[in-house]
Design a protein around this motif. Structure first.
Motif, PDB file in Angstrom:
ATOM      1  N   ASP A 261       0.835  -1.198   0.000  1.00 57.80           N
ATOM      2  CA  ASP A 261       0.000   0.000   0.000  1.00 57.80           C
ATOM      3  C   ASP A 261       0.869   1.247   0.000  1.00 57.80           C
ATOM      4  N   PRO A 262       0.409   2.341  -0.623  1.00 58.96           N
ATOM      5  CA  PRO A 262       1.174   3.588  -0.589  1.00 58.96           C
ATOM      6  C   PRO A 262       1.274   4.118   0.824  1.00 58.96           C
TER       7      PRO A 262
ATOM      8  N   SER B 116       6.028   8.782  -3.928  1.00 59.74           N
ATOM      9  CA  SER B 116       4.861   7.906  -3.904  1.00 59.74           C
ATOM     10  C   SER B 116       4.199   7.885  -5.274  1.00 59.74           C
ATOM     11  N   ILE B 117       4.010   6.691  -5.811  1.00 58.39           N
ATOM     12  CA  ILE B 117       3.346   6.573  -7.106  1.00 58.39           C
ATOM     13  C   ILE B 117       1.863   6.932  -6.991  1.00 58.39           C
ATOM     14  N   ALA B 118       1.312   6.844  -5.771  1.00 60.95           N
ATOM     15  CA  ALA B 118      -0.081   7.233  -5.581  1.00 60.95           C
ATOM     16  C   ALA B 118      -0.266   8.731  -5.782  1.00 60.95           C
ATOM     17  N   ARG B 119       0.784   9.509  -5.527  1.00 59.51           N
ATOM     18  CA  ARG B 119       0.700  10.949  -5.700  1.00 59.51           C
ATOM     19  C   ARG B 119       1.094  11.365  -7.102  1.00 59.51           C
ATOM     20  N   SER B 120       2.091  10.694  -7.668  1.00 57.75           N
ATOM     21  CA  SER B 120       2.554  11.051  -9.006  1.00 57.75           C
ATOM     22  C   SER B 120       3.169   9.825  -9.663  1.00 57.75           C
ATOM     23  N   GLU B 121       2.710   9.497 -10.859  1.00 53.45           N
ATOM     24  CA  GLU B 121       3.265   8.371 -11.609  1.00 53.45           C
ATOM     25  C   GLU B 121       4.452   8.790 -12.466  1.00 53.45           C
TER      26      GLU B 121
ATOM     27  N   GLU C 196       0.421   6.851   2.111  1.00 50.38           N
ATOM     28  CA  GLU C 196      -0.773   7.543   2.582  1.00 50.38           C
ATOM     29  C   GLU C 196      -1.753   6.564   3.235  1.00 50.38           C
ATOM     30  N   THR C 197      -1.768   5.319   2.734  1.00 51.26           N
ATOM     31  CA  THR C 197      -2.670   4.308   3.295  1.00 51.26           C
ATOM     32  C   THR C 197      -2.062   3.643   4.520  1.00 51.26           C
TER      33      THR C 197
END
Length: 323
Positions: free
Chosen positions: A5-6, A51-56, A8-9
């Protein structure tokens, strides 16, 4: 939460185990790191952001940034291959060039504006990262030759032949810059960075192998105590090994006495150039590491430069080496 999980999670309120506390915030600084074996081209570690959840967006392979002073060793290498030596004297003094009708004069300067060395050796110019010496050297050697060096080392596909390009004004990625420095370390042999060594199908048959060197004695041979086979080195020689050795030795002085002294504690033989003192923090280790830091707006707007100290790059590289 799962390990995949990223952040943030995993670090969200209520997700931590009982009795475990976390202090966290969305960082304003994003970064990239590339760690490479300079003799094989294996990418040992690569990260393109927090974080890939914020930016790919992968800053290691996609971010085109100006290398700045990290490009200078390739200017000096070109000079070495054209009759210059580390003790050749070049003038460090104000430089002015006419850019054409209606355009202002081009007046490059060093970070410590107003500090000039006069006649100084190429070794000193590289150690202190003096822009005016680099520009005069590029003018004397020829930007066409410097462009050829940059393209052979894979820094860019086509270097624009302006004097500003000798100061790192063209753009490249951290992965390409790491590869170029690795090619300095291995004596000027061409490298192809790789993330995958070999691929096998479900029956164990190799369908892809990165290392394509011929080895007729590697298969179907019973081992009876004989020495392992010696593989030939089939890599292309893209620079004179003697000139490359001189550049690597000069880069050691960058760490010992010059602009890269802040990372001297990382490794005794870590050749490093630190570029762009005012806006970005970049440490390039000729042995294997490129680190790049820059601000990122979580809302999704383009990354903005951030003023950070060279010491911070040292801490990032230090952690990578220790781990």
């Amino acid at each position: 939460p799962n390990a995949d999980d990223p952040p943030e999670t995993r670090l969200a309120p209520g997700k931590l185990p009982d009795g475990i506390y976390g202090l966290r915030q969305l960082p304003q600084v994003d970064g990239a790191m590339v760690v490479m074996d300079p003799h094989t081209g294996r990418v040992l570690a690569l990260t393109g952001g927090w974080s890939i959840a914020r930016s790919e967006f992968d800053r290691a392979t996609q971010a085109l940034r100006q290398p700045g002073s990290a490009f200078k060793p390739f200017v000096y290498l070109t000079a070495m291959e054209n009759g210059y030596t580390p003790s050749t004297l070049v003038l460090d003094a104000p430089f002015v060039m006419d850019q054409g009708p209606g355009l202002p004069k081009w007046k490059p300067h060093t970070f410590e504006e107003g500090e000039y060395l006069g006649l100084a050796t190429l070794r000193m110019g590289l150690e202190k990262s003096h822009n005016l010496m680099t520009v005069r050297l590029a003018q004397a050697v020829g930007m066409d030759k410097i462009a050829d060096t940059a393209e052979k080392f894979g820094i860019v596909d086509q270097l624009r032949q302006f004097l500003s390009s000798s100061l790192g004004a063209d753009e490249t990625t951290p992965l390409r810059l790491t590869t170029a420095y690795a090619e300095l370390v291995n004596g000027g042999n061409k490298l192809t960075p790789t993330l995958i060594d070999r691929v096998q199908d479900r029956t164990g048959k190799t369908i892809y192998r990165y290392d394509t060197r011929p080895c007729p004695d590697c298969s179907g041979v019973a081992w009876t105590g004989q020495a392992p086979p010696v593989l030939p080195d089939t890599r292309a020689q893209i620079a004179d090994p003697a000139s490359v050795y001189q550049i690597v030795h000069m880069l050691e002085g960058v760490v010992e006495r010059g602009t890269g002294h802040v990372v001297a504690a990382v490794e005794p033989d870590q050749e490093t150039a630190v570029a762009d003192h005012d806006e970005r923090d970049r440490a390039v280790g000729a042995r294997r590491v490129v680190v790049e830091l820059g601000a990122h707006d979580p809302v999704g707007s383009p990354a903005q430069p951030v003023a950070v100290e060279g010491q911070r790059a040292r801490h990032v590289v230090d952690r990578e080496v220790d781990e």
